[in-house]
Write a protein that holds these residues in place. Structure first.
Motif, short mmCIF file in Angstrom:
data_model
loop_
_atom_site.label_atom_id
_atom_site.label_comp_id
_atom_site.label_asym_id
_atom_site.label_seq_id
_atom_site.Cartn_x
_atom_site.Cartn_y
_atom_site.Cartn_z
N LEU A 99 0.83 -1.21 0.00
CA LEU A 99 0.00 0.00 0.00
C LEU A 99 0.86 1.25 0.00
O LEU A 99 0.55 2.24 -0.67
CB LEU A 99 -0.92 -0.01 1.23
CG LEU A 99 -2.05 -1.03 1.24
CD1 LEU A 99 -2.81 -0.97 2.57
CD2 LEU A 99 -3.02 -0.82 0.08
N PRO A 138 -5.24 -5.64 -5.23
CA PRO A 138 -5.41 -5.64 -3.77
C PRO A 138 -5.78 -7.01 -3.22
O PRO A 138 -6.08 -7.95 -3.96
CB PRO A 138 -6.53 -4.62 -3.55
CG PRO A 138 -7.33 -4.70 -4.80
CD PRO A 138 -6.36 -4.97 -5.90
N ASP A 140 -8.42 -7.88 -1.22
CA ASP A 140 -9.85 -8.22 -1.23
C ASP A 140 -10.49 -7.68 -2.51
O ASP A 140 -10.77 -6.49 -2.63
CB ASP A 140 -10.54 -7.63 -0.01
CG ASP A 140 -11.97 -8.13 0.17
OD1 ASP A 140 -12.56 -8.60 -0.83
OD2 ASP A 140 -12.50 -8.05 1.29
N THR A 143 -14.12 -5.81 -2.20
CA THR A 143 -14.27 -4.48 -1.61
C THR A 143 -13.23 -3.48 -2.11
O THR A 143 -13.46 -2.27 -2.05
CB THR A 143 -14.18 -4.55 -0.07
OG1 THR A 143 -12.90 -5.07 0.30
CG2 THR A 143 -15.27 -5.45 0.49
N GLU A 144 -12.09 -3.96 -2.59
CA GLU A 144 -11.01 -3.06 -2.99
C GLU A 144 -10.66 -3.14 -4.47
O GLU A 144 -10.08 -2.20 -5.02
CB GLU A 144 -9.75 -3.36 -2.17
CG GLU A 144 -9.93 -3.17 -0.68
CD GLU A 144 -8.72 -3.64 0.12
OE1 GLU A 144 -8.44 -3.03 1.16
OE2 GLU A 144 -8.07 -4.62 -0.30
#
Length: 264
Positions: A99, A138, A140, A143-144
């Motif tokens: 990240l 990402p 997930d 959700t991402e």
């Protein structure tokens, strides 16, 4: 698979909503079970690795990268055409490192260089812009990585709207051409390109996430446990895609919670 062998008394294999077989643990080997799971034989799970290059150019280098108490003096490099595996127990800062490299975290210290020049990544938009061309798959996807209610087509072009639009208007002919080529190259199984991405299997959803970023033609690809929660057949395909991207010159930082996967 080795956990099933060690822990299970009896095993049942499901595929596409149907029970394929039930048997006592140890009655069938891993290869036979995998064949039941995906309906075909896997002859080689991991693609062959090329011979190491002594003079491989470095595309991404990190020196003494730190962030709060989660990262401390991280130093590593990724060569052009190289896959660098990132391991360790889950939750030991691997997610934060990826990240941070993609500009999501603030107030990181240390130096990041791309093709030999120091860079300051102000945010994800800057990371994937033309000057840097980085991509992050990402952890997930639901959700991402994806907007589940949107179509396969819309998800695949989200990160590269500049390639399919002029001003505020999308060129649908260009969009259809690029999306169709990407879907074919990654063998994404979908009824139509306008189907909701949430209707796809987990493996095909993950391919859409990857396709979305490949649309940006990245030089550096950050993969965050990309095969978690997908079937063995889809994993094999993703491994081949990742190896093909590396062979084409991309530098890849591959975080995985699966040690066999890292070694393979």
């Amino acid at each position: 698979m080795h956990e099933i062998e060690d822990l299970a008394d009896t095993c049942t294999v499901f595929r596409s909503g149907c029970r394929i077989a039930s048997f006592r643990s140890g009655e069938h080997g891993p290869d036979a079970i995998v064949q039941m799971m995906i309906g075909r034989e896997i002859t080689q799970v991991y693609p062959a690795k090329p011979a190491p290059e002594a003079d491989r150019a470095t595309v991404l280098a990190v020196d003494k990268l730190s962030w709060t108490d989660r990262l401390s003096d991280i130093t590593l490099s990724v060569g052009r055409g190289e896959i660098v595996g990132l391991g360790g127990l889950d939750g030991q800062g691997q997610r934060e490192l990826l990240l941070g490299l993609f500009g999501v975290l603030r107030e990181m210290t240390g130096t990041v260089t791309l093709d030999g020049r120091p860079i300051a990544i102000s945010g994800p938009a800057a990371a994937c812009a033309a000057g840097l061309q980085m991509a992050l798959v990402p952890e997930d996807r639901k959700t991402e990585g994806l907007v589940m209610a949107m179509s396969v087509r819309e998800n695949m072009t989200l990160a590269a709207l500049g390639r399919v639009s002029r001003g505020l208007l999308i060129n649908h002919a260009t969009e259809t051409k690029l999306v169709s080529e990407a879907a074919q190259a990654l063998r994404i199984k979908t009824e139509t390109l306008d189907s909701p991405v949430g209707s796809l299997s987990g493996g095909n959803q993950q391919k859409v996430v990857l396709a979305k970023w490949l649309m940006t033609e990245p030089r550096v690809i950050l993969l965050m446990d990309p095969t978690r929660g997908i079937d063995v057949g889809a994993k094999e395909e993703l491994y081949r895609i990742v190896r093909r991207l590396a062979d084409a010159g991309a530098g890849i930082l591959f975080y995985s919670t699966d040690y066999d996967e890292l070694i393979g």
